[in-house]
Motif scaffolding. Structure first.
Motif, PDB file in Angstrom:
ATOM      1  N   THR A  17      -6.455  -0.538   0.287  1.00 20.78           N
ATOM      2  CA  THR A  17      -5.648   0.055   1.361  1.00 20.78           C
ATOM      3  C   THR A  17      -6.445   1.141   2.050  1.00 20.78           C
ATOM      4  O   THR A  17      -7.552   1.490   1.639  1.00 20.78           O
ATOM      5  CB  THR A  17      -4.340   0.623   0.798  1.00 20.78           C
ATOM      6  OG1 THR A  17      -4.652   1.563  -0.252  1.00 20.78           O
ATOM      7  CG2 THR A  17      -3.467  -0.468   0.216  1.00 20.78           C
ATOM      8  N   THR A 130      -6.847  -6.846   1.209  1.00 18.04           N
ATOM      9  CA  THR A 130      -6.543  -5.644   1.992  1.00 18.04           C
ATOM     10  C   THR A 130      -5.116  -5.753   2.508  1.00 18.04           C
ATOM     11  O   THR A 130      -4.601  -6.850   2.750  1.00 18.04           O
ATOM     12  CB  THR A 130      -7.506  -5.496   3.181  1.00 18.04           C
ATOM     13  OG1 THR A 130      -7.251  -6.529   4.136  1.00 18.04           O
ATOM     14  CG2 THR A 130      -8.946  -5.569   2.720  1.00 18.04           C
ATOM     15  N   THR A 131      -4.454  -4.615   2.659  1.00 22.66           N
ATOM     16  CA  THR A 131      -3.058  -4.623   3.100  1.00 22.66           C
ATOM     17  C   THR A 131      -2.662  -3.242   3.595  1.00 22.66           C
ATOM     18  O   THR A 131      -3.303  -2.238   3.285  1.00 22.66           O
ATOM     19  CB  THR A 131      -2.117  -5.045   1.957  1.00 22.66           C
ATOM     20  OG1 THR A 131      -0.789  -5.146   2.447  1.00 22.66           O
ATOM     21  CG2 THR A 131      -2.157  -4.029   0.821  1.00 22.66           C
ATOM     22  N   HIS A 132      -1.578  -3.233   4.387  1.00 21.42           N
ATOM     23  CA  HIS A 132      -0.924  -1.984   4.778  1.00 21.42           C
ATOM     24  C   HIS A 132       0.471  -1.896   4.177  1.00 21.42           C
ATOM     25  O   HIS A 132       1.189  -0.939   4.444  1.00 21.42           O
ATOM     26  CB  HIS A 132      -0.831  -1.891   6.315  1.00 21.42           C
ATOM     27  CG  HIS A 132      -2.143  -1.618   6.974  1.00 21.42           C
ATOM     28  ND1 HIS A 132      -2.724  -0.370   7.001  1.00 21.42           N
ATOM     29  CD2 HIS A 132      -2.994  -2.439   7.627  1.00 21.42           C
ATOM     30  CE1 HIS A 132      -3.886  -0.426   7.658  1.00 21.42           C
ATOM     31  NE2 HIS A 132      -4.066  -1.686   8.053  1.00 21.42           N
ATOM     32  N   LYS A 137       1.045  -1.340  -3.083  1.00 17.51           N
ATOM     33  CA  LYS A 137       0.324  -0.256  -3.758  1.00 17.51           C
ATOM     34  C   LYS A 137       0.916   0.056  -5.119  1.00 17.51           C
ATOM     35  O   LYS A 137       0.257   0.671  -5.963  1.00 17.51           O
ATOM     36  CB  LYS A 137       0.350   0.999  -2.889  1.00 17.51           C
ATOM     37  CG  LYS A 137      -0.288   0.813  -1.521  1.00 17.51           C
ATOM     38  CD  LYS A 137      -0.122   2.063  -0.666  1.00 17.51           C
ATOM     39  CE  LYS A 137      -0.674   1.839   0.744  1.00 17.51           C
ATOM     40  NZ  LYS A 137      -0.501   3.023   1.613  1.00 17.51           N
ATOM     41  N   SER A 150      -9.055   2.328  -2.105  1.00 15.41           N
ATOM     42  CA  SER A 150      -8.768   2.821  -0.755  1.00 15.41           C
ATOM     43  C   SER A 150     -10.047   3.249  -0.072  1.00 15.41           C
ATOM     44  O   SER A 150     -11.030   3.625  -0.720  1.00 15.41           O
ATOM     45  CB  SER A 150      -7.781   3.990  -0.815  1.00 15.41           C
ATOM     46  OG  SER A 150      -8.334   5.080  -1.540  1.00 15.41           O
ATOM     47  N   SER A 172      -2.242   4.419   5.576  1.00 18.61           N
ATOM     48  CA  SER A 172      -2.679   3.743   6.793  1.00 18.61           C
ATOM     49  C   SER A 172      -3.092   4.735   7.874  1.00 18.61           C
ATOM     50  O   SER A 172      -3.880   4.389   8.765  1.00 18.61           O
ATOM     51  CB  SER A 172      -1.554   2.840   7.317  1.00 18.61           C
ATOM     52  OG  SER A 172      -1.271   1.819   6.384  1.00 18.61           O
TER      53      SER A 172
END
Length: 483
Positions: A17, A130-132, A137, A150, A172
Motif C-alpha cells: 500500500t 498493490t491496493t488502496h 491492510k 508500504s 493513500s
C-alpha cells in the motif's frame, strides 16, 4: 532508490500500500522483471548475497485491459484475468497483482480481493498485490501468511521517497497529494469532513506510525554516528594501550639490564673481596657477603620473569641462609626450574646442596638456587578424636598412641579443601619430630578417604600409612608413619 523485498519467509503474500505515484507499481514490475531475468540466466542489479527464487509459473495482472469491441469494462477485464490466474496457478507459482479488483464498489471490491488472495494462499501461491483498499491492510493482523508493506511518503515536503517498508501499512495520501497539486483547499476541507470516523482514526494511526518510524530512523542514524565514534575511541584506546604496554616492556627490559649489570659488578667485587677475606680467614663475613649477593641474584630472577604470577610467587619467598637447617617436606621454590617443590630429606646446617622434589623429579640444587616459603601456621583442627587411645599395627606389631595433638578430623570437608590442611598438619608434626599422625576422614561416599590416601602416596612426610585398628575408627581413619 535501492530497496529490499522479501517474500516466502515467513509470509507468502505481501499486500503493498501507499500513496499514488509512490512507486508501488514500479516495485511490482521490478520484482517480476528481475525474477524473469534471473531465470533466463541474466545478471540482475542486486547485492551479491541476494537470493532469487525460481518459479514454474509467473502470472501478472498490471494495467487496464478494457475493450469496447469485446464489451469489457475495466472491472470485467480485471475479473477475467483473475479468473484465469485462479484456474492455472498452483503451489510454487508467483502472482503479481496491481490494484487488485479495482473498478467497482470499494466495499464489494475489497471483499472479492480478500477472498481471492486467501484462495491463492490456500494453494501455496506466492503473491505481491498493490491496493488502496483499507480492508486488505487488516489481513496481516489476522493471517500469518500475509504481511503488509508500504511505500514511504514524506509528509513535510508532500512527496514520496520511493522507499519500501515491510511490516507497516501505508496511507493513500489522496488529500495530501491533491493539496500538493494545487487543488482548492476549501474542497479538500469539505472532503475530509465526509471521511468516516473509522477512516479518520485509521489515518491518524498510520500518521502516528509514520512519525514514529521517521523518529526511529533519525535515532538510528544518531546511534550509528555514536557507534562509529565509540569504535574510533576504542581503536584509539587499543592503540594507546598497546603503546603503553610496549613502553612498559621497554622500561622492564631496561630495568632488567640495569639489575644484571649491577649483579655482574657485585659479583666482580665479591670475588675480589672474598679472596681478600679468605686470606684473612673471616669466613662469617664471607657468608654475609654471599647472602647479599644471593639476594641481588634473586631480584634479577624476579625482574627477568615475564609472568606476573611467577613474580608474585617469588616475591613471597625468602633466601636460604647457609646455616639454616631444612626439614624434610619444607616448601621451597627452585629458581633455576622456576617451580615450587619440597625438600626431599632432612638437610643439616651448613650443607651446600639440597635434594628437592620439584616438577615430578628429584633434583640436587645449591642453597643459592632455593627460596623458602614462610613456615605455615598450624592447621586449624575441626574436631578432635578421643585422646589417650593406643593402636597396634597388626602387621608390624608397632604401637601408635593417639592424642589430641597428633590427630586431625576432616569429616565433612571437600577433598580440595582438606589436602592443604593435611600438608600443614603433617609439616607441623614433622617439625616437632613426631613419629606418626592420625587422619580422621570417615567412610561417607569414599571420595575423601580415597583422595587423602592418594595424596599420602606422594607426600614426602609419609614413610607408610595404613587404616587404623577397629577400636580407633578402622577404615574411616588413616595412620601416617613419618620417615
Amino acid at each position: 532508490v535501492a530497496n529490499d523485498l522479501r517474500l516466502g519467509r515467513p509470509y507468502q503474500c505481501l499486500v503493498l500500500t501507499g500513496p499514488n505515484a509512490g512507486g508501488k507499481t514500479v516495485a511490482l514490475k521490478t520484482l517480476g522483471s528481475l525474477t524473469l531475468m534471473a531465470m533466463a540466466g541474466l545478471s540482475i542489479p542486486a547485492e551479491g548475497d541476494s537470493t532469487v527464487s525460481i518459479y514454474p509459473h509467473l502470472f501478472v495482472a498490471v494495467g487496464d485491459e478494457q475493450s469496447v469491441e469485446q464489451d469489457l469494462s475495466t472491472f470485467s477485464a480485471h475479473i477475467r484475468r483473475l479468473k484465469n490466474i485462479l484456474s492455472e496457478s498452483g503451489p510454487g507459482s508467483l502472482v503479481l497483482l496491481d490494484e487488485v479488483v479495482s473498478g467497482t464498489d470499494p466495499r464489494e471490491g475489497a471483499a472479492i480481493a480478500r477472498a481471492f488472495l486467501e484462495a491463492l494462499a490456500d494453494r501455496g501461491v506466492r503473491v505481491v498485490a498493490t491496493t488502496h483498499f483499507e480492508e486488505l491492510k487488516a489481513i496481516a493482523f489476522q493471517d500469518k501468511r500475509f504481511e503488509n508493506g508500504s511505500m514511504e511518503f514524506d509528509p513535510e515536503h508532500l512527496c514520496p521517497t520511493y522507499r519500501l517498508r515491510i511490516g507497516i501499512p501505508g496511507r493513500s495520501m489522496g488529500l495530501e497529494i491533491a493539496r500538493s497539486l494545487g487543488f482548492p483547499e476549501a474542497v479538500l476541507i469539505r472532503a475530509k469532513s465526509y471521511l468516516s470516523v473509522e477512516g479518520q482514526k485509521i489515518a491518524e494511526v498510520l500518521d502516528q506510525l509514520e512519525r514514529e518510524r521517521a523518529k526511529t530512523r533519525a535515532e538510528g542514524a544518531e546511534l550509528a554516528v555514536r557507534r562509529r565514534e565509540a569504535e574510533e575511541a576504542k581503536r584509539k584506546f587499543d592503540a594507546d594501550r598497546a603503546k603503553a604496554r610496549e613502553e612498559d616492556s621497554k622500561a622492564m627490559t631496561r630495568a632488567r639490564d640495569r639489575i644484571r649489570e649491577e649483579v655482574r659488578k657485585a659479583e666482580t667485587q665479591m670475588r675480589a673481596v672474598t679472596e681478600e677475606l679468605r686470606k684473612d680467614r673471616k669466613i662469617e663475613t664471607v657468608r654475609k657477603a654471599q647472602t647479599v649477593l644471593r639476594e641481588w641474584r634473586d631480584k634479577a630472577t624476579v625482574a627477568e620473569s615475564e609472568d606476573p604470577v611467577l613474580r608474585a610467587t617469588i616475591s613471597k619467598t625468602m633466601p636460604v641462609a647457609p646455616d639454616t637447617p631444612m626439614p624434610q617436606g619444607r616448601k621451597v621454590f627452585v629458581l633455576s626450574l622456576k617451580k615450587e617443590g619440597n625438600v626431599a630429606s632432612v638437610v643439616a646446617p651448613g650443607a651446600r646442596e639440597i635434594e628437592v622434589n620439584a616438577g615430578g623429579m628429584r633434583v640436587r640444587v645449591t642453597r643459592d638456587q632455593l627460596r623458602v616459603f614462610p613456615a605455615p601456621a598450624a592447621a586449624p583442627q575441626r574436631h578432635r578424636s578421643t585422646v589417650g587411645v593406643q593402636g597396634i599395627d597388626a602387621t608390624s606389631g608397632d604401637i601408635y598412641p593417639q592424642t589430641a595433638e597428633n590427630t586431625i578430623d576432616l569429616r565433612g570437608a571437600y577433598v580440595d579443601d582438606a589436602l592443604p590442611d593435611i600438608d600443614a598438619f603433617l609439616d607441623r608434626l614433622a617439625m616437632a619430630h613426631a613419629g606418626h599422625a592420625f587422619i580422621i576422614h570417615g567412610h561417607g561416599t569414599g571420595a575423601l578417604k580415597n583422595g587423602v590416601r592418594r595424596h599420602l602416596k606422594n607426600s614426602p612426610y609419609a614413610k607408610r600409612f595404613m587404616p587404623a585398628p577397629r577400636e580407633q575408627g578402622g577404615d574411616g581413619v588413616t595412620i601416617v608413619v613419618f620417615g
